[in-house]
Design an enzyme around this catalytic site. Structure first.
Site, short mmCIF file in Angstrom:
data_model
loop_
_atom_site.label_atom_id
_atom_site.label_comp_id
_atom_site.label_asym_id
_atom_site.label_seq_id
_atom_site.Cartn_x
_atom_site.Cartn_y
_atom_site.Cartn_z
N LYS A 194 0.83 -1.21 0.00
CA LYS A 194 0.00 0.00 0.00
C LYS A 194 0.86 1.26 0.00
O LYS A 194 0.53 2.22 -0.68
CB LYS A 194 -0.92 0.03 1.23
CG LYS A 194 -2.09 -0.92 1.13
CD LYS A 194 -3.14 -0.55 2.16
CE LYS A 194 -4.31 -1.50 2.12
NZ LYS A 194 -5.33 -1.17 3.12
N LYS A 227 -10.73 -9.18 -10.31
CA LYS A 227 -11.79 -9.22 -9.31
C LYS A 227 -12.69 -7.98 -9.43
O LYS A 227 -12.20 -6.88 -9.71
CB LYS A 227 -11.11 -9.22 -7.93
CG LYS A 227 -11.99 -9.69 -6.81
CD LYS A 227 -11.16 -9.85 -5.54
CE LYS A 227 -12.04 -9.73 -4.32
NZ LYS A 227 -11.28 -9.74 -3.08
N LYS A 278 -14.51 -2.04 -6.34
CA LYS A 278 -15.09 -0.70 -6.36
C LYS A 278 -14.12 0.34 -6.92
O LYS A 278 -14.53 1.41 -7.34
CB LYS A 278 -15.55 -0.29 -4.98
CG LYS A 278 -14.43 -0.33 -3.96
CD LYS A 278 -14.98 0.00 -2.59
CE LYS A 278 -13.90 0.25 -1.61
NZ LYS A 278 -13.16 -0.74 -0.99
#
Ligand code: TRP
Length: 368
Positions: free
Chosen positions: A119, A234, A237
């Site tokens: 991240k 996948k 969002k």
């Protein structure tokens, strides 16, 4: 003897997809319902974790409440005394325990956490990109501290310690987590053992190892709903166009259209074959979920079908009627009942968490 604790946190989110719903939320609610006779079940919204990466802060409240309402619309019972629903920030012991655990956690161990490395690298790179500077390939923690000064916060670095506090405060033994969180669970066990040894007492219950977690919850059956436009990735969002993603908040008509324009292939055969026909397989999986069948059973139903039009229409219809029903249940959710439940749960959780915290405060010398 008090019941063993099952605990899990689901992050506040305004735009949940049907992938989140069928892959995470529904299984979690079903688990809570079936286990609550034997176990205490803690389901919480880790709201303090929400801004470890940058967010729109004026949307956090609505995200938290959206999740709570979705849980209830998905069947979460509010009248079950052994299911507790709470917001992390309403139990201040989480923050205080985090600080204490921080001081017994090695910087090096934390810097090796893979989720942090991934991240922080993404954040650092997107910041560098904005500045037109060169991207980094190595772990930014190793490369240069300057580049992680901007978007990468100490909160992101510290994420696993807060997560450990979430689990250890309630003595949870079973914590259903996805693959991306197993390292954090191992870290939690590690720090609990370290403190128990150091202070020579059972300050913390050690959560079960990952293997036992899988045995207990049943290893995830590979239920992954894929993007409708690119079925090799996948459904997520964060997809920019949203065309391949069905949100719980899409209008039923919109969702119908998205399914009708889903990418397929030219095999002209409705078959479950994730390698060769990922688009069709994904639609079979969605159809199965909505008609309460396995993907294999759905495939058997459509065996021999050579034109995709009717099949797609059946999937699109089932998605549309699912959303119609789901959105009607969501509109019926009574916020006042959720507030009452939160109040009772948060009071109980504060009592339980403070007991663990006090033992730790005594052990480290903060309390007599
Ligand atoms: N890190 C988890 C996730 O991103 C959410 C979470 C926070 C959690 N604290 C937790 C999960 C404690 C289980 C237990 O999905």
């Amino acid at each position: 003897m008090s019941k063993q604790v099952i605990l899990t946190g689901i992050r506040a989110n305004n735009d949940l997809t049907i992938g989140n719903y069928f892959g995470a939320i529904l299984p979690m609610i079903d688990m809570a319902k079936t286990r609550a006779d034997e176990f205490q079940v803690n389901l919480f919204v880790p709201d303090l974790h929400s801004f470890t990466t940058p967010i729109k802060h004026d949307e956090l409240q609505s995200g938290i409440w959206n999740n709570l309402r979705v849980f209830v619309a998905a069947g979460l019972p509010l009248d079950q005394p052994d299911i507790h629903i709470y917001r992390q920030s309403y139990v201040p012991a989480h923050s205080e325990m985090t600080w204490i655990l921080d001081c017994f956690t090695g910087f090096g161990q934390m810097a090796r956490m893979t989720q942090f490395k991934d991240k922080s690298m993404k954040l650092a790179n997107s910041e560098l990109q904005e500045k037109g500077a060169q991207l980094v390939k190595a772990n930014p923690g190793d490369a240069s501290l300057e580049i992680i000064d901007g978007a990468v916060s100490v909160g992101l670095f510290n994420y696993p310690v807060l997560m450990a506090a979430d689990i250890l405060l309630y003595g949870a033994t079973f914590v259903p987590v996805g693959d991306d969180q197993t390292q954090h669970l191992e870290f939690t066990r590690d720090i609990a053992e370290r403190l128990n040894n150091k202070f020579n007492q059972e300050l913390f219950v050690i959560p079960q190892p990952v293997k036992e977690q899988h045995a207990f919850f049943g290893k995830d059956q590979g239920l992954r709903i894929m993007d409708l436009q690119d079925p090799t990735k996948k459904m997520s969002k964060s997809d920019e166009t949203g065309k391949g993603v069905i949100f719980l908040s899409d209008t039923p008509e919109e969702a119908h259209k998205k399914v009708m324009s889903a990418a397929t292939d030219s095999e002209a055969n409705v078959r479950l074959d994730w390698e060769k026909q990922p688009g069709i397989s994904n639609l079979l999986q969605i159809y199965g979920l909505l008609t309460r069948k396995t993907a294999e059973e759905a495939a058997a139903e459509w065996e021999g079908t050579t034109s995709y039009g009717d099949f797609k229409k059946a999937v699109a219809d089932s998605v549309r009627s699912f959303l119609e029903q789901f959105q009607a249940s969501l509109a019926d959710v009574d916020d006042a009942k959720i507030s009452q439940k939160l109040e009772v749960s948060e009071k109980t959780m504060n009592a339980q968490a403070n007991e663990t915290l006090l033992n730790v405060q005594r052990a480290v010398g903060l309390r007599a």
